[in-house]
Scaffold this motif. Structure first.
Motif, PDB file in Angstrom:
ATOM      1  N   THR A   2       0.829  -1.215   0.000  1.00  0.00           N
ATOM      2  CA  THR A   2       0.000   0.000   0.000  1.00  0.00           C
ATOM      3  C   THR A   2       0.860   1.260   0.000  1.00  0.00           C
ATOM      4  O   THR A   2       1.915   1.311   0.628  1.00  0.00           O
ATOM      5  CB  THR A   2      -0.914   0.002   1.227  1.00  0.00           C
ATOM      6  N   SER A 191      -2.039  14.717  -7.161  1.00  0.00           N
ATOM      7  CA  SER A 191      -2.472  13.396  -7.623  1.00  0.00           C
ATOM      8  C   SER A 191      -1.648  12.903  -8.807  1.00  0.00           C
ATOM      9  O   SER A 191      -1.384  11.696  -8.928  1.00  0.00           O
ATOM     10  CB  SER A 191      -3.958  13.426  -8.002  1.00  0.00           C
ATOM     11  N   PRO A 221      -2.593  -0.090  -3.935  1.00  0.00           N
ATOM     12  CA  PRO A 221      -3.687   0.731  -3.399  1.00  0.00           C
ATOM     13  C   PRO A 221      -3.138   1.971  -2.713  1.00  0.00           C
ATOM     14  O   PRO A 221      -2.026   1.959  -2.160  1.00  0.00           O
ATOM     15  CB  PRO A 221      -4.371  -0.204  -2.401  1.00  0.00           C
ATOM     16  N   ALA A 238      -7.501   8.649  -4.576  1.00  0.00           N
ATOM     17  CA  ALA A 238      -7.108   7.561  -3.684  1.00  0.00           C
ATOM     18  C   ALA A 238      -8.187   6.487  -3.622  1.00  0.00           C
ATOM     19  O   ALA A 238      -9.350   6.713  -3.974  1.00  0.00           O
ATOM     20  CB  ALA A 238      -6.843   8.107  -2.281  1.00  0.00           C
ATOM     21  N   ASP A 239      -7.794   5.305  -3.161  1.00  0.00           N
ATOM     22  CA  ASP A 239      -8.765   4.235  -2.928  1.00  0.00           C
ATOM     23  C   ASP A 239      -9.570   4.500  -1.664  1.00  0.00           C
ATOM     24  O   ASP A 239     -10.751   4.160  -1.579  1.00  0.00           O
ATOM     25  CB  ASP A 239      -8.041   2.898  -2.815  1.00  0.00           C
ATOM     26  N   ARG A 240      -8.923   5.094  -0.671  1.00  0.00           N
ATOM     27  CA  ARG A 240      -9.601   5.514   0.541  1.00  0.00           C
ATOM     28  C   ARG A 240      -8.871   6.733   1.078  1.00  0.00           C
ATOM     29  O   ARG A 240      -7.649   6.834   0.954  1.00  0.00           O
ATOM     30  CB  ARG A 240      -9.627   4.394   1.586  1.00  0.00           C
ATOM     31  N   HIS A 258     -15.778   7.721  -0.655  1.00  0.00           N
ATOM     32  CA  HIS A 258     -14.652   6.970  -0.088  1.00  0.00           C
ATOM     33  C   HIS A 258     -13.789   7.815   0.844  1.00  0.00           C
ATOM     34  O   HIS A 258     -12.721   7.369   1.269  1.00  0.00           O
ATOM     35  CB  HIS A 258     -13.777   6.412  -1.218  1.00  0.00           C
ATOM     36  N   CYS A 280      -6.287  -0.093   8.165  1.00  0.00           N
ATOM     37  CA  CYS A 280      -6.575  -0.553   6.795  1.00  0.00           C
ATOM     38  C   CYS A 280      -5.485  -1.448   6.232  1.00  0.00           C
ATOM     39  O   CYS A 280      -5.661  -2.025   5.152  1.00  0.00           O
ATOM     40  CB  CYS A 280      -6.746   0.663   5.880  1.00  0.00           C
TER      41      CYS A 280
END
Length: 282
Positions: A2, A191, A221, A238-240, A258, A280
């Motif tokens: 991650t 980003s 992720p 982001a994924d979360r 999210h 996570c």
């Protein structure tokens, strides 16, 4: 593995005026200083947050993502091993083992030239439009963007709105964070730089075929955190993601499906962000 891509100021680390302890002195958490400027302690996180961050850095790719210049970022001494990757100047510089990646900077320069008005034009407008009654400093950062240091309470909201509209027409955006008002080209994003880190982390090694690894690795992720409008693209990609209970995004009530909008404010929010990120990870 991650990727944890987090903004720094007012997300993970806090100046004395941004701590927002909100409790009796005897109940305040122990703090760790992670930045000294001109001989004075400048930025802090709680000792619990420091332990969480050091643990996360050993279990994931921790990537600081900041609007700070490289020089300003260089003053910060975070717990844990030095990050392999760090992103400065709102995505303008990608540091690899502490050194700026020249190829990335050249790519950013091409995108800015194609998608936004020149920095000189924006700086000239800021010089004309800012009122000396509340303007304290006007600076450019890494020849990429500009920012004002102001007496925030004296800056008219209508002025900020008009500046935002003027900037938008020229491919720039405006963000007010504490005593600073940033003018940043829209193509200059956190980003985009994080996506480059994801690409590099996900690439197989040069001898990957011999080692039996697949050339089609899934991207790592991404967990992200931030508090300002300049973090919006990072959080959405982001994924979360998490945002604290203070800052520009909280003031606007901004969130996404999210994105976890925390109630905690100040340095307590930084600790909670790291605690939830740790939960996570496998």
């Amino acid at each position: 593995m991650t990727i944890i891509a987090s903004d720094l100021d007012r997300t993970l680390i806090y100046s004395p005026t941004a701590l927002a302890l909100g409790m009796p002195d005897a109940a305040a958490p122990r703090l760790l200083c992670v930045e000294v400027y001109e001989g004075r302690p400048l930025s802090f996180l709680t000792e619990t947050a420091a332990a969480l961050l050091a643990d996360l850095a050993g279990r994931a790719h921790f990537v600081p993502v900041t609007t700070r210049t490289r020089e300003q970022y260089g003053r910060v001494r975070l717990p844990g091993p030095p990050p392999r990757y760090a992103i400065c100047a709102n995505g303008g510089h990608l540091l690899v083992d502490g050194e700026a990646d020249a190829g990335w900077r050249a790519r950013v320069g091409r995108e800015l030239a194609a998608g936004s008005a020149p920095l000189a034009e924006v700086r000239a407008h800021l010089e004309r439009a800012a009122d000396p009654a509340w303007l304290r400093k006007l600076r450019t950062a890494e020849d990429l963007f500009a920012y004002l240091v102001v007496e925030r309470a004296a800056v008219p909201e209508e002025w900020l709105k008009e500046l935002g509209e003027w900037a938008e027409d020229r491919g720039w955006s405006v963000s007010a964070q504490g005593r600073k008002v940033y003018a940043v080209p829209r193509p200059l994003t956190k980003s985009a730089a994080v996506a480059e880190v994801v690409r590099r982390v996900g690439e197989p090694a040069a001898d990957g075929a011999a080692a039996g690894s697949s050339p089609d690795l899934a991207p790592a992720p991404v967990l992200a955190a931030g508090d300002s409008l300049l973090d919006t693209d990072l959080l959405l990609a982001a994924d979360r993601a998490w945002r604290p209970g203070h800052g520009e995004l909280a003031a606007r009530g901004w969130t996404a499906p999210h994105v976890t909008a925390l109630d905690e404010r100040g340095v307590a929010a930084g600790e909670e962000i790291l605690r939830q990120m740790a939960g996570c990870l496998p």
